[in-house]
Design a protein around this motif. Structure first.
Motif, mmCIF file in Angstrom:
data_model
loop_
_atom_site.group_PDB
_atom_site.id
_atom_site.type_symbol
_atom_site.label_atom_id
_atom_site.label_comp_id
_atom_site.label_asym_id
_atom_site.label_seq_id
_atom_site.Cartn_x
_atom_site.Cartn_y
_atom_site.Cartn_z
ATOM 1 N N ARG A 126 0.832 -1.210 0.000
ATOM 2 C CA ARG A 126 0.000 0.000 0.000
ATOM 3 C C ARG A 126 0.863 1.256 0.000
ATOM 4 N N GLU A 127 0.381 2.274 -0.715
ATOM 5 C CA GLU A 127 1.016 3.587 -0.686
ATOM 6 C C GLU A 127 0.455 4.431 0.453
ATOM 7 N N ARG A 128 -0.739 4.099 0.901
ATOM 8 C CA ARG A 128 -1.365 4.767 2.039
ATOM 9 C C ARG A 128 -1.974 3.709 2.950
ATOM 10 N N VAL A 129 -1.997 3.973 4.238
ATOM 11 C CA VAL A 129 -2.612 3.042 5.184
ATOM 12 C C VAL A 129 -3.759 3.754 5.891
ATOM 13 N N GLU A 130 -4.886 3.053 5.993
ATOM 14 C CA GLU A 130 -6.070 3.636 6.611
ATOM 15 C C GLU A 130 -5.885 3.709 8.123
ATOM 16 N N THR A 131 -6.290 4.821 8.695
ATOM 17 C CA THR A 131 -6.132 4.983 10.130
ATOM 18 C C THR A 131 -7.376 5.605 10.744
ATOM 19 N N GLY A 132 -7.512 5.401 12.040
ATOM 20 C CA GLY A 132 -8.581 6.021 12.801
ATOM 21 C C GLY A 132 -7.988 6.784 13.957
ATOM 22 N N VAL A 133 -8.813 7.059 14.945
ATOM 23 C CA VAL A 133 -8.357 7.830 16.092
ATOM 24 C C VAL A 133 -8.872 7.168 17.365
ATOM 25 N N SER A 134 -8.047 7.213 18.405
ATOM 26 C CA SER A 134 -8.409 6.656 19.705
ATOM 27 C C SER A 134 -8.823 7.798 20.617
ATOM 28 N N VAL A 135 -10.010 7.673 21.222
ATOM 29 C CA VAL A 135 -10.582 8.744 22.045
ATOM 30 C C VAL A 135 -10.578 8.303 23.503
ATOM 31 N N SER A 136 -9.995 9.123 24.360
ATOM 32 C CA SER A 136 -9.824 8.744 25.759
ATOM 33 C C SER A 136 -11.143 8.780 26.529
ATOM 34 N N VAL A 137 -11.130 8.218 27.723
ATOM 35 C CA VAL A 137 -12.275 8.291 28.626
ATOM 36 C C VAL A 137 -12.479 9.752 29.032
ATOM 37 N N HIS A 138 -13.725 10.227 28.971
ATOM 38 C CA HIS A 138 -14.046 11.613 29.312
ATOM 39 C C HIS A 138 -14.892 11.666 30.583
#
Length: 373
Positions: free
Chosen positions: A128-140
């Protein structure tokens, strides 16, 4: 290849925002960076991703520094290392300490790929030339604050969200996020905060259309994870329970999970990450790349490994700006419009360390040379 000089640096970098899980809250990133140089003029970089306090596992920043200084560096410095297997053979007298070993191994892979004139992704067989990513959201503290954070990350362009959860901050919060964004790629991470006594809470997540639930039970509870997976429609994903390809084989053999998270630091580096990837791919089991708040050095390694074909789910790599006002590499990783990170194509890790920024965040430094051993 012979490594002629190794410099260990303890860096401490402030986070843009405090990050909380079910077990701890972090305000800074501590890490041991490994700079390895050959007599031929090549320099490779690695990062030990253990936290400052040994609560993720028994390793910590201080323990990484001690093990590298007293044991691992003397074993490899000045030795002829033909490949990664030779490096692991050299380090074999030291039991465990996978994160410390992974930092040294990362620097070796950087050197190895540079010597071949290849990017690390190409060296490993990345597709892959790009890798899919997400985001981790902390406990609020409140559901409202959580919703504001999620909304902010979606505006930045992240296409997948992972919520950190713990007993008492799980069902209501996750349901609210799902209600507000019905089509969102959404998953949760328990960081081993639950037991089978929380079965009703965990199965209550089944109606929320999650991609997976990550490491809900204790690291050692493979049998209990198998029981949980039997009673949940949502795919269980193992993280801290998987320290090697053999661990992955055993977990899959008893259906303790349907998905596996790979963190190179957790499993000992690139070599073992590829082994887990290959095992899971052969069995049709999805894997995805985890994250440990890496600097641009560790992030570059993760992106390269995540370019392998078996990484079919969005990772937790995220852009450098997710955690830091400034990174220690000259060109920090940035989020593309399609929620991806671009895979570096320059030789090795494909990054350049910014010497001034590195000096700004270095709190301790020591150098070892082969001639001094």
């Amino acid at each position: 290849m012979k490594i002629a000089r190794i410099t260990l640096r303890h860096v401490r970098m402030p986070f843009r925002h405090a990050f909380s899980t079910s077990r701890w809250t972090l305000t800074h990133k501590d890490a041991i960076l490994v700079e390895a140089a050959t007599d031929g003029g090549l320099t490779g970089w690695g990062e030990c991703v253990a936290l400052a306090y040994p609560d993720y596992c028994y390793e910590s920043t201080a323990i990484n520094a001690l093990v590298l200084r007293e044991y691992l560096v003397p074993l490899v410095l000045g030795q002829e290392l033909a490949d990664a297997q030779a490096l692991w053979d050299a380090m074999s007298p030291v039991a465990g300490h996978r994160i410390a070993k992974a930092g040294l191994e990362c620097a070796f892979w950087d050197l190895d790929a540079q010597a071949r004139g290849q990017s690390l992704s190409t060296r490993l067989g990345g597709t892959r030339e790009r890798v899919e990513t997400g985001v981790s959201v902390s406990v609020h503290d409140t559901p409202e604050a959580l919703l504001r954070s999620v909304e902010g990350y979606l505006r930045e362009g992240y296409g997948r969200v992972k919520l950190k959860i713990k007993p008492g901050k799980d069902l209501v919060e996750t349901a609210l996020v799902r209600k507000n964004w019905p089509g969102l790629k959404l998953q949760v991470d328990g960081n081993a905060a639950y037991t089978l006594e929380h079965l009703d809470r965990l199965t209550g997540l089944d109606d929320l259309g999650l991609l997976l639930i990550e490491q809900p039970l204790s690291n050692e509870d493979i049998i209990d994870h198998a029981q949980l997976q039997q009673r949940m429609r949502t795919a269980v994903c193992l993280d801290e329970s998987i320290l090697s390809a053999d661990d992955a084989r055993k977990a899959l053999s008893i259906s303790a999970c349907r998905i596996i998270n790979i963190k190179p630091g957790r499993v000992g580096g690139v070599r073992e990450s590829v082994r887990i990837h290959d095992l899971c791919r052969a069995q049709g089991v999805p894997v995805w790349m985890g994250g440990m708040f890496e600097t641009g050095i560790g992030r570059a390694l993760n992106v390269a490994v995540a370019s392998l074909p078996g990484f079919t789910l969005p990772g937790d790599i995220s852009a450098s700006s997710k955690y830091f006002e400034e990174d220690i590499v000259e060109e920090p990783f940035s989020l593309n419009a399609d929620s991806t990170l671009t895979v570096p194509t320059a030789p090795g890790l494909g990054i350049r360390v910014d010497a001034r920024r590195l000096a700004r965040y270095t709190v301790a430094e020591e150098t070892f040379t082969a001639s001094a051993r």
